[in-house]
Design a protein around this motif. Structure first.
Motif, PDB file in Angstrom:
ATOM      1  N   CYS A 142      36.434 -19.148  52.819  1.00 23.77           N
ATOM      2  CA  CYS A 142      37.397 -19.599  51.809  1.00 23.77           C
ATOM      3  C   CYS A 142      37.372 -21.124  51.658  1.00 23.77           C
ATOM      4  CB  CYS A 142      38.793 -19.138  52.217  1.00 23.77           C
ATOM      5  SG  CYS A 142      40.066 -19.783  51.125  1.00 23.77           S
ATOM      6  N   ILE A 143      37.283 -21.600  50.412  1.00 21.32           N
ATOM      7  CA  ILE A 143      37.283 -23.048  50.150  1.00 21.32           C
ATOM      8  C   ILE A 143      38.656 -23.535  49.661  1.00 21.32           C
ATOM      9  CG2 ILE A 143      34.800 -23.167  49.688  1.00 21.32           C
ATOM     10  CD1 ILE A 143      35.524 -23.221  46.653  1.00 21.32           C
ATOM     11  N   GLU A 144      39.641 -22.622  49.687  1.00 23.08           N
ATOM     12  CA  GLU A 144      41.010 -22.976  49.273  1.00 23.08           C
ATOM     13  C   GLU A 144      41.055 -23.561  47.863  1.00 23.08           C
ATOM     14  OE1 GLU A 144      43.492 -24.410  52.526  1.00 23.08           O
ATOM     15  OE2 GLU A 144      43.411 -22.269  52.981  1.00 23.08           O
ATOM     16  N   PHE A 146      42.304 -21.724  45.485  1.00 16.75           N
ATOM     17  CA  PHE A 146      43.541 -21.100  44.997  1.00 16.75           C
ATOM     18  C   PHE A 146      43.378 -20.386  43.653  1.00 16.75           C
ATOM     19  CE2 PHE A 146      45.240 -24.777  47.621  1.00 16.75           C
ATOM     20  CZ  PHE A 146      45.253 -24.023  48.773  1.00 16.75           C
ATOM     21  N   LEU A 147      42.134 -20.056  43.295  1.00 20.38           N
ATOM     22  CA  LEU A 147      41.944 -19.262  42.072  1.00 20.38           C
ATOM     23  C   LEU A 147      42.536 -17.865  42.256  1.00 20.38           C
ATOM     24  CD1 LEU A 147      38.273 -20.223  41.078  1.00 20.38           C
ATOM     25  CD2 LEU A 147      40.398 -21.057  40.079  1.00 20.38           C
ATOM     26  N   CYS A 148      42.416 -17.311  43.475  1.00 24.10           N
ATOM     27  CA  CYS A 148      42.985 -15.980  43.715  1.00 24.10           C
ATOM     28  C   CYS A 148      44.510 -16.031  43.619  1.00 24.10           C
ATOM     29  CB  CYS A 148      42.537 -15.433  45.070  1.00 24.10           C
ATOM     30  SG  CYS A 148      42.996 -16.468  46.472  1.00 24.10           S
ATOM     31  N   GLN A 149      45.081 -17.109  44.130  1.00 25.01           N
ATOM     32  CA  GLN A 149      46.536 -17.271  44.059  1.00 25.01           C
ATOM     33  C   GLN A 149      46.985 -17.404  42.592  1.00 25.01           C
ATOM     34  OE1 GLN A 149      47.126 -16.525  47.366  1.00 25.01           O
ATOM     35  NE2 GLN A 149      48.500 -18.228  47.662  1.00 25.01           N
TER      36      GLN A 149
HETATM   37 FE1  SF4 Z   1      39.679 -18.737  49.072  1.00 24.06          FE
HETATM   38 FE2  SF4 Z   1      41.013 -17.430  47.187  1.00 24.06          FE
HETATM   39 FE3  SF4 Z   1      39.408 -19.473  46.516  1.00 24.06          FE
HETATM   40 FE4  SF4 Z   1      38.373 -17.138  47.377  1.00 24.06          FE
HETATM   41  S1  SF4 Z   1      39.572 -17.454  45.495  1.00 24.06           S
HETATM   42  S2  SF4 Z   1      37.770 -19.182  48.026  1.00 24.06           S
HETATM   43  S3  SF4 Z   1      39.912 -16.524  48.927  1.00 24.06           S
HETATM   44  S4  SF4 Z   1      41.320 -19.559  47.773  1.00 24.06           S
END
Ligand code: SF4
Ligand code: F3S
Ligand code: FES
Length: 246
Positions: A142-144, A146-149
């Motif tokens: 994870c590169i943080e 925050f696209l998933c968030q």
């Molecule tokens: Fe990490 Fe979420 Fe970005 Fe994937 S989308 S790298 S899990 S923050």
């Protein structure tokens, strides 16, 4: 060639999309063209970036409505003449232009108790099976960004859920620790009751946008849901826990 960039300009009080005609060269990514726009027409355009290599997680934005890294999105994926619309992450408050305040995520990270090895185990005495190493390595890519968030509808469409929901990135962090063979903290009740795993209804949008290709839903969230279900609804597990508490 010249491309039309349709960029959201504004701040916390409001804003609007503005069109710019900007030169784009073969092989460039969206961030290259945004930098040229900034260098030639809009020196005050606020945009966050750092590595330009898909590794720092800073340049997250929504490009034609999809959460993406600007430095990893090639201009060649768009049709010639198609405007490229760039807007800030919708789930987080805008600071200015393409820059949002992502401090929600840091607050959620702080709510998760850190790795808890057994008492008396000193650094250097840790031993793990390769399968366990590989499992947590996937999560640690994870590169943080925050696209998933940003994409998860639980908070994207419901501001009121933010207080009780950690979001996919941090539910995955709980899963990583829960699956760690040397972590002795009990995280199963907390993931449901404090970090809001029950809100996730497995839409998998988080997995779809992850630039690291982490299978967030299948490898972290669903296994945690299974552990919660075993704990709460398996009558034998429930009986065992009830007796052991006496
Ligand atoms: Fe990490 Fe979420 Fe970005 Fe994937 S989308 S790298 S899990 S923050
Ligand atoms: Fe949200 Fe991912 Fe669950 S997008 S609803 S955390 S599967
Ligand atoms: Fe670092 Fe895009 S600038 S991920």
């Amino acid at each position: 060639m010249t491309s039309t960039l349709r960029v959201w300009r504004g701040d916390a009080d409001g804003g609007a999309l503005t069109d710019y005609e900007v030169e784009a060269h073969e092989g460039e990514v969206v961030l290259d063209v945004v930098h040229r726009l900034q260098a030639t027409q809009t020196p005050d355009l606020a945009v966050r970036w750092n590595c330009k290599a898909g590794k720092c997680g800073s340049c997250s934005a929504e490009i034609n409505g999809r959460p993406r890294l600007m430095c990893m999105t090639r201009m060649s994926v768009f049709e010639p003449g198609e405007p490229v619309t760039i807007t800030p992450l919708r789930t987080f408050p805008v600071i200015r232009d393409l820059v949002t305040d992502v401090s929600y995520n840091y607050a959620k990270a702080r709510e998760i108790p850190s790795f808890t090895p057994p008492p008396g185990l000193a650094p250097g005495e840790y031993r793990m099976a390769q399968a366990d190493v590989e499992r947590s390595q996937e999560f640690r890519k994870c590169i943080e960004c925050f696209l998933c968030q940003d994409v998860c509808h639980v908070i994207r469409d419901h501001e009121e859920n933010k207080a009780g929901y950690a979001g996919p990135r941090f539910l995955m962090r709980v899963a990583e620790l829960e699956m760690h063979p040397l972590d002795v903290a009990d995280r199963v009740d907390a993931v449901q009751d404090e970090h809001g795993l029950g809100h996730c209804n497995i839409t998998k949008c988080c997995t779809e946008v992850c630039p690291e290709g982490i299978k967030i839903t299948d490898n972290a969230l669903i296994p945690m849901k299974e552990r919660v279900a075993d704990r709460k609804y398996d009558p034998l597990v429930w009986l065992g826990r009830t007796i052991s508490r006496r």
